[in-house]
Design a protein around this motif. Structure first.
Motif, PDB file in Angstrom:
ATOM      1  N   ARG A   1       4.652   4.533  -3.185  1.00 54.89           N
ATOM      2  CA  ARG A   1       4.092   3.190  -2.924  1.00 54.89           C
ATOM      3  C   ARG A   1       2.579   3.230  -2.981  1.00 54.89           C
ATOM      4  O   ARG A   1       1.941   2.288  -3.490  1.00 54.89           O
ATOM      5  CB  ARG A   1       4.559   2.704  -1.548  1.00 54.89           C
ATOM      6  CG  ARG A   1       4.145   1.286  -1.238  1.00 54.89           C
ATOM      7  CD  ARG A   1       4.833   0.297  -2.161  1.00 54.89           C
ATOM      8  NE  ARG A   1       4.390  -1.072  -1.902  1.00 54.89           N
ATOM      9  CZ  ARG A   1       3.362  -1.658  -2.509  1.00 54.89           C
ATOM     10  NH1 ARG A   1       2.669  -0.982  -3.423  1.00 54.89           N
ATOM     11  NH2 ARG A   1       3.045  -2.907  -2.231  1.00 54.89           N
ATOM     12  N   ALA A   2       1.973   4.309  -2.497  1.00 53.22           N
ATOM     13  CA  ALA A   2       0.514   4.421  -2.510  1.00 53.22           C
ATOM     14  C   ALA A   2      -0.036   4.406  -3.925  1.00 53.22           C
ATOM     15  O   ALA A   2      -1.143   3.878  -4.169  1.00 53.22           O
ATOM     16  CB  ALA A   2       0.086   5.702  -1.789  1.00 53.22           C
ATOM     17  N   ARG A   3       0.688   4.958  -4.879  1.00 51.30           N
ATOM     18  CA  ARG A   3       0.217   4.999  -6.265  1.00 51.30           C
ATOM     19  C   ARG A   3       0.048   3.596  -6.859  1.00 51.30           C
ATOM     20  O   ARG A   3      -0.685   3.414  -7.821  1.00 51.30           O
ATOM     21  CB  ARG A   3       1.176   5.825  -7.113  1.00 51.30           C
ATOM     22  CG  ARG A   3       1.182   7.305  -6.766  1.00 51.30           C
ATOM     23  CD  ARG A   3       2.043   8.132  -7.720  1.00 51.30           C
ATOM     24  NE  ARG A   3       2.083   9.517  -7.256  1.00 51.30           N
ATOM     25  CZ  ARG A   3       3.091  10.045  -6.559  1.00 51.30           C
ATOM     26  NH1 ARG A   3       4.153   9.299  -6.274  1.00 51.30           N
ATOM     27  NH2 ARG A   3       3.042  11.294  -6.154  1.00 51.30           N
ATOM     28  N   GLU A   4       0.729   2.620  -6.278  1.00 52.83           N
ATOM     29  CA  GLU A   4       0.652   1.254  -6.777  1.00 52.83           C
ATOM     30  C   GLU A   4      -0.579   0.511  -6.263  1.00 52.83           C
ATOM     31  O   GLU A   4      -0.851  -0.602  -6.708  1.00 52.83           O
ATOM     32  CB  GLU A   4       1.915   0.492  -6.367  1.00 52.83           C
ATOM     33  CG  GLU A   4       3.206   1.117  -6.863  1.00 52.83           C
ATOM     34  CD  GLU A   4       4.425   0.418  -6.286  1.00 52.83           C
ATOM     35  OE1 GLU A   4       4.257  -0.621  -5.607  1.00 52.83           O
ATOM     36  OE2 GLU A   4       5.549   0.907  -6.500  1.00 52.83           O
ATOM     37  N   LEU A   5      -1.303   1.116  -5.323  1.00 54.87           N
ATOM     38  CA  LEU A   5      -2.394   0.410  -4.648  1.00 54.87           C
ATOM     39  C   LEU A   5      -3.771   0.667  -5.241  1.00 54.87           C
ATOM     40  O   LEU A   5      -4.751   0.077  -4.782  1.00 54.87           O
ATOM     41  CB  LEU A   5      -2.391   0.756  -3.155  1.00 54.87           C
ATOM     42  CG  LEU A   5      -1.113   0.361  -2.403  1.00 54.87           C
ATOM     43  CD1 LEU A   5      -1.188   0.785  -0.950  1.00 54.87           C
ATOM     44  CD2 LEU A   5      -0.871  -1.143  -2.501  1.00 54.87           C
ATOM     45  N   GLY A   6      -3.889   1.575  -6.218  1.00 50.44           N
ATOM     46  CA  GLY A   6      -5.132   1.689  -6.959  1.00 50.44           C
ATOM     47  C   GLY A   6      -5.947   2.945  -6.808  1.00 50.44           C
ATOM     48  O   GLY A   6      -6.263   3.588  -7.813  1.00 50.44           O
ATOM     49  N   PRO A   7      -6.340   3.369  -5.599  1.00 53.15           N
ATOM     50  CA  PRO A   7      -7.203   4.543  -5.471  1.00 53.15           C
ATOM     51  C   PRO A   7      -6.550   5.813  -6.007  1.00 53.15           C
ATOM     52  O   PRO A   7      -5.326   5.951  -5.987  1.00 53.15           O
ATOM     53  CB  PRO A   7      -7.443   4.641  -3.955  1.00 53.15           C
ATOM     54  CG  PRO A   7      -7.271   3.246  -3.464  1.00 53.15           C
ATOM     55  CD  PRO A   7      -6.160   2.682  -4.310  1.00 53.15           C
ATOM     56  N   PRO A   8      -7.371   6.773  -6.476  1.00 57.52           N
ATOM     57  CA  PRO A   8      -6.825   7.997  -7.056  1.00 57.52           C
ATOM     58  C   PRO A   8      -6.355   9.021  -6.034  1.00 57.52           C
ATOM     59  O   PRO A   8      -5.731  10.015  -6.398  1.00 57.52           O
ATOM     60  CB  PRO A   8      -8.001   8.552  -7.863  1.00 57.52           C
ATOM     61  CG  PRO A   8      -9.210   8.053  -7.130  1.00 57.52           C
ATOM     62  CD  PRO A   8      -8.837   6.683  -6.634  1.00 57.52           C
TER      63      PRO A   8
END
Length: 263
Positions: free
Chosen positions: A65-72
């Motif tokens: 889910r974190a990968r969908e939020l933008g930061p690397p």
């Protein structure tokens, strides 16, 4: 009287900062917080509590889910109430240790300790000039970038209202007219949560941290707090906090996890 371990654990369990300007993704098992891009870590795994499932399985869902939020990358905290094995699971997914904080608590019911702070000019975050000064100190010490002007103006409104209402605030210390230290606190019922204590490198060793600490503890006691809480860096603020009477009740650790392809 000393703070009991159960009291400290309960107080730290209540401490979770989610500003109203942040985006959140929350389930029963994890909490992700997406801060603005000017934060040094715009994305944080603030909590992970598996419900009958393996720690790694829940962590993988949170990372997806974190990968969908933008930061690397993701800043992941292993809190006092974290599940067993979370450190190992984060390392296995590329997490690099960044920071270790001691979780300190101090009984304030009988008053605040005499820290014998030096005579410094102290100003609270109730005007734009002071807010700018405090933010510059935070950026110099912690990293990140300055918030945009519209956010600074909003900070003045928020901090002024909270300070006047007894809910806390942020203070800036000045040495020879220059801002050299800052620190914030939130008063939530009986808990005084001290955060963001910072002193620029050129002013360290001159009692700046003690002065900022003393100001926040005095405010906390004046507004009904009976326990002071702070997460102190082991090498820097930790020794000062111990001398002030704070006791350590555990450690919290953070990891920076790259958000590449799923492993």
């Amino acid at each position: 009287m000393p703070v009991s371990p159960d009291t400290a654990a309960a107080a730290f369990g209540r401490w979770l900062w989610i500003p109203d300007f942040a985006q959140t993704v929350e389930t029963e098992e994890y909490l992700l917080v997406r801060f603005p891009d000017y934060f040094i870590h715009p994305l944080e795994l603030a909590r992970l509590r598996p419900r009958g499932r393996a720690t790694g399985q829940v962590l993988d869902e949170a990372l997806a889910r974190a990968r969908e939020l933008g930061p690397p990358s993701l800043n992941a905290w292993v809190r006092l109430d974290a599940p067993a094995g979370l450190d190992e699971a984060l390392r296995a997914r590329g997490g690099e240790p960044e920071e270790t904080l001691d979780a300190f608590a101090l009984d304030l019911s009988a008053g605040v300790p005499d820290l014998e702070p030096p005579e410094l000019e102290l100003r609270w975050f109730v005007d734009l000039a002071t807010v700018r000064d405090g933010q510059r100190v935070e950026v110099e010490v912690f990293g990140g970038t300055m918030p945009p002007e519209e956010r600074l103006a909003r900070i003045v409104e928020e901090e002024s209202e909270a300070y006047a209402a007894g809910r806390g605030g942020r203070v800036v210390a000045y040495l020879d007219g220059e801002p050299v230290g800052t620190g914030g606190l939130v008063v939530a019922g009986s808990d005084a949560r001290l955060w963001g204590g910072a002193v620029v490198e050129s002013a360290r060793g001159r009692g700046v941290y003690r002065a900022v600490l003393a100001a926040r503890l005095a405010y906390a006691a004046d507004h009904g707090a009976t326990i002071g809480l702070v997460k102190g860096r082991v090498e820097t603020s930790g020794p000062i906090l111990r001398r002030a009477g704070f006791e350590v009740f555990g450690q919290e650790r953070s990891y920076v996890v790259p958000l590449g392809q799923a492993r």
